[in-house]
Design a protein around this motif. Structure first.
Motif, PDB file in Angstrom:
ATOM      1  N   SER A 101       0.859  -1.179   0.000  1.00 65.18           N
ATOM      2  CA  SER A 101       0.000   0.000   0.000  1.00 65.18           C
ATOM      3  C   SER A 101       0.899   1.233   0.000  1.00 65.18           C
ATOM      4  N   LEU A 102       0.652   2.113  -0.958  1.00 65.08           N
ATOM      5  CA  LEU A 102       1.461   3.318  -1.139  1.00 65.08           C
ATOM      6  C   LEU A 102       0.554   4.535  -1.064  1.00 65.08           C
ATOM      7  N   SER A 103       0.902   5.483  -0.207  1.00 62.55           N
ATOM      8  CA  SER A 103       0.132   6.723  -0.056  1.00 62.55           C
ATOM      9  C   SER A 103       0.906   7.877  -0.675  1.00 62.55           C
ATOM     10  N   VAL A 104       0.567   8.199  -1.914  1.00 62.61           N
ATOM     11  CA  VAL A 104       1.234   9.292  -2.624  1.00 62.61           C
ATOM     12  C   VAL A 104       0.542  10.601  -2.259  1.00 62.61           C
ATOM     13  N   LYS A 105       1.336  11.584  -1.856  1.00 63.70           N
ATOM     14  CA  LYS A 105       0.776  12.912  -1.567  1.00 63.70           C
ATOM     15  C   LYS A 105       0.983  13.802  -2.786  1.00 63.70           C
ATOM     16  N   LEU A 106      -0.095  14.432  -3.229  1.00 62.66           N
ATOM     17  CA  LEU A 106      -0.043  15.349  -4.350  1.00 62.66           C
ATOM     18  C   LEU A 106      -0.315  16.757  -3.818  1.00 62.66           C
ATOM     19  N   PHE A 107       0.652  17.657  -3.990  1.00 61.96           N
ATOM     20  CA  PHE A 107       0.548  19.031  -3.509  1.00 61.96           C
ATOM     21  C   PHE A 107       0.202  19.962  -4.676  1.00 61.96           C
ATOM     22  N   HIS A 108      -0.766  20.857  -4.427  1.00 62.01           N
ATOM     23  CA  HIS A 108      -1.144  21.826  -5.465  1.00 62.01           C
ATOM     24  C   HIS A 108      -1.517  23.144  -4.786  1.00 62.01           C
ATOM     25  N   LYS A 109      -1.949  24.125  -5.573  1.00 58.35           N
ATOM     26  CA  LYS A 109      -2.251  25.454  -5.044  1.00 58.35           C
ATOM     27  C   LYS A 109      -3.391  25.443  -4.046  1.00 58.35           C
ATOM     28  N   GLN A 131      -7.734  21.730  -6.702  1.00 59.55           N
ATOM     29  CA  GLN A 131      -6.814  21.399  -7.792  1.00 59.55           C
ATOM     30  C   GLN A 131      -6.042  20.115  -7.488  1.00 59.55           C
ATOM     31  N   ALA A 132      -5.633  19.945  -6.253  1.00 62.37           N
ATOM     32  CA  ALA A 132      -4.917  18.723  -5.853  1.00 62.37           C
ATOM     33  C   ALA A 132      -5.809  17.506  -6.054  1.00 62.37           C
ATOM     34  N   ASN A 133      -7.048  17.607  -5.610  1.00 58.78           N
ATOM     35  CA  ASN A 133      -7.976  16.484  -5.747  1.00 58.78           C
ATOM     36  C   ASN A 133      -8.310  16.207  -7.210  1.00 58.78           C
ATOM     37  N   ASN A 134      -8.486  17.261  -8.013  1.00 60.28           N
ATOM     38  CA  ASN A 134      -8.770  17.070  -9.440  1.00 60.28           C
ATOM     39  C   ASN A 134      -7.647  16.304 -10.139  1.00 60.28           C
ATOM     40  N   GLU A 135      -6.393  16.666  -9.858  1.00 59.59           N
ATOM     41  CA  GLU A 135      -5.256  15.966 -10.466  1.00 59.59           C
ATOM     42  C   GLU A 135      -5.164  14.531  -9.956  1.00 59.59           C
ATOM     43  N   ALA A 136      -5.396  14.334  -8.672  1.00 56.63           N
ATOM     44  CA  ALA A 136      -5.361  12.980  -8.100  1.00 56.63           C
ATOM     45  C   ALA A 136      -6.429  12.103  -8.749  1.00 56.63           C
ATOM     46  N   GLU A 137      -7.634  12.617  -8.907  1.00 56.43           N
ATOM     47  CA  GLU A 137      -8.714  11.851  -9.537  1.00 56.43           C
ATOM     48  C   GLU A 137      -8.411  11.572 -11.007  1.00 56.43           C
ATOM     49  N   ARG A 138      -7.805  12.531 -11.691  1.00 54.68           N
ATOM     50  CA  ARG A 138      -7.442  12.330 -13.094  1.00 54.68           C
ATOM     51  C   ARG A 138      -6.435  11.185 -13.223  1.00 54.68           C
ATOM     52  N   ILE A 139      -5.438  11.173 -12.350  1.00 53.25           N
ATOM     53  CA  ILE A 139      -4.443  10.086 -12.358  1.00 53.25           C
ATOM     54  C   ILE A 139      -5.124   8.752 -12.085  1.00 53.25           C
ATOM     55  N   ALA A 140      -5.993   8.706 -11.072  1.00 49.38           N
ATOM     56  CA  ALA A 140      -6.703   7.466 -10.735  1.00 49.38           C
ATOM     57  C   ALA A 140      -7.578   7.003 -11.891  1.00 49.38           C
ATOM     58  N   ASP A 141      -8.240   7.937 -12.571  1.00 54.96           N
ATOM     59  CA  ASP A 141      -9.091   7.578 -13.707  1.00 54.96           C
ATOM     60  C   ASP A 141      -8.277   6.973 -14.851  1.00 54.96           C
ATOM     61  N   ALA A 176      -6.501  15.458   1.856  1.00 54.74           N
ATOM     62  CA  ALA A 176      -5.879  15.212   3.156  1.00 54.74           C
ATOM     63  C   ALA A 176      -5.727  16.487   3.976  1.00 54.74           C
ATOM     64  N   ASP A 177      -5.426  17.581   3.319  1.00 58.76           N
ATOM     65  CA  ASP A 177      -5.149  18.831   4.011  1.00 58.76           C
ATOM     66  C   ASP A 177      -5.327  19.953   2.994  1.00 58.76           C
ATOM     67  N   SER A 178      -5.133  21.158   3.394  1.00 56.33           N
ATOM     68  CA  SER A 178      -5.256  22.281   2.476  1.00 56.33           C
ATOM     69  C   SER A 178      -4.184  22.170   1.395  1.00 56.33           C
ATOM     70  N   GLY A 179      -4.620  22.005   0.142  1.00 54.26           N
ATOM     71  CA  GLY A 179      -3.699  21.895  -0.974  1.00 54.26           C
ATOM     72  C   GLY A 179      -3.058  20.529  -1.134  1.00 54.26           C
ATOM     73  N   VAL A 180      -3.560  19.524  -0.403  1.00 56.45           N
ATOM     74  CA  VAL A 180      -2.957  18.184  -0.445  1.00 56.45           C
ATOM     75  C   VAL A 180      -4.027  17.130  -0.708  1.00 56.45           C
ATOM     76  N   ALA A 181      -3.758  16.267  -1.691  1.00 53.99           N
ATOM     77  CA  ALA A 181      -4.619  15.113  -1.944  1.00 53.99           C
ATOM     78  C   ALA A 181      -3.769  13.853  -1.811  1.00 53.99           C
ATOM     79  N   ILE A 182      -4.397  12.785  -1.386  1.00 53.42           N
ATOM     80  CA  ILE A 182      -3.728  11.492  -1.242  1.00 53.42           C
ATOM     81  C   ILE A 182      -4.230  10.572  -2.353  1.00 53.42           C
TER      82      ILE A 182
END
Length: 146
Positions: free
Chosen positions: A56-64, A68-78, A111-117
């Protein structure tokens, strides 16, 4: 580095080119960026000759911002899901080997302000070590077989 993690890191980077961190994220980190910590794993029995490790790997994606972080994370997952969860393995030079890692599950969350997992889970199978035995050679049977 685990070859599956290297493949996932390379694949995610191709989908979202940004600064990638593999050590601890510094105080003044670059935005956008991704952080790939070591995965955690647990073992289980698989077959008579193999055991399985679930990673299990928890990648953190940081954005503005979080959206935006969640949108990019969902795009990668899709994209991963649209490829049936297959991510090509790569060699040391980054060239695809022809083998794949199959992602069992990929999920995203803020996960946090500007952070998606991006939570990625996969299984790998490994052979048990086999003991070497001397083979029987030139043996004779005395007696009769009924």
């Amino acid at each position: 580095m685990n070859p599956e993690v290297a493949a996932i890191m390379s694949y995610f980077y191709k989908l979202f080119p940004c600064k990638v961190y593999t050590k601890e994220v510094p105080e003044s980190f670059v935005i956008p960026s991704m952080y790939f910590p070591p995965p955690f794993a647990f073992n289980s029995n698989d077959t008579l000759s193999t055991f399985m490790k679930t990673y299990s790997l928890s990648v953190k994606l940081f954005h503005k911002d979080s959206q935006q972080a969640n949108n990019e994370a969902e795009r990668i997952a899709d994209v991963v899901n649209s490829k049936r969860g297959l991510i090509p393995l790569i060699d040391q030079t980054g060239v695809p080997t022809g083998d794949y890692v199959r992602i069992n599950r990929i999920e995203t969350r803020i996960a946090d302000s500007g952070v998606a997992i991006i939570q990625v889970t996969w299984d790998s199978r490994y052979f048990y070590e086999k003991e070497d035995y001397a083979s029987f050679e030139n043996f004779e049977v005395y007696g009769e077989v009924k």
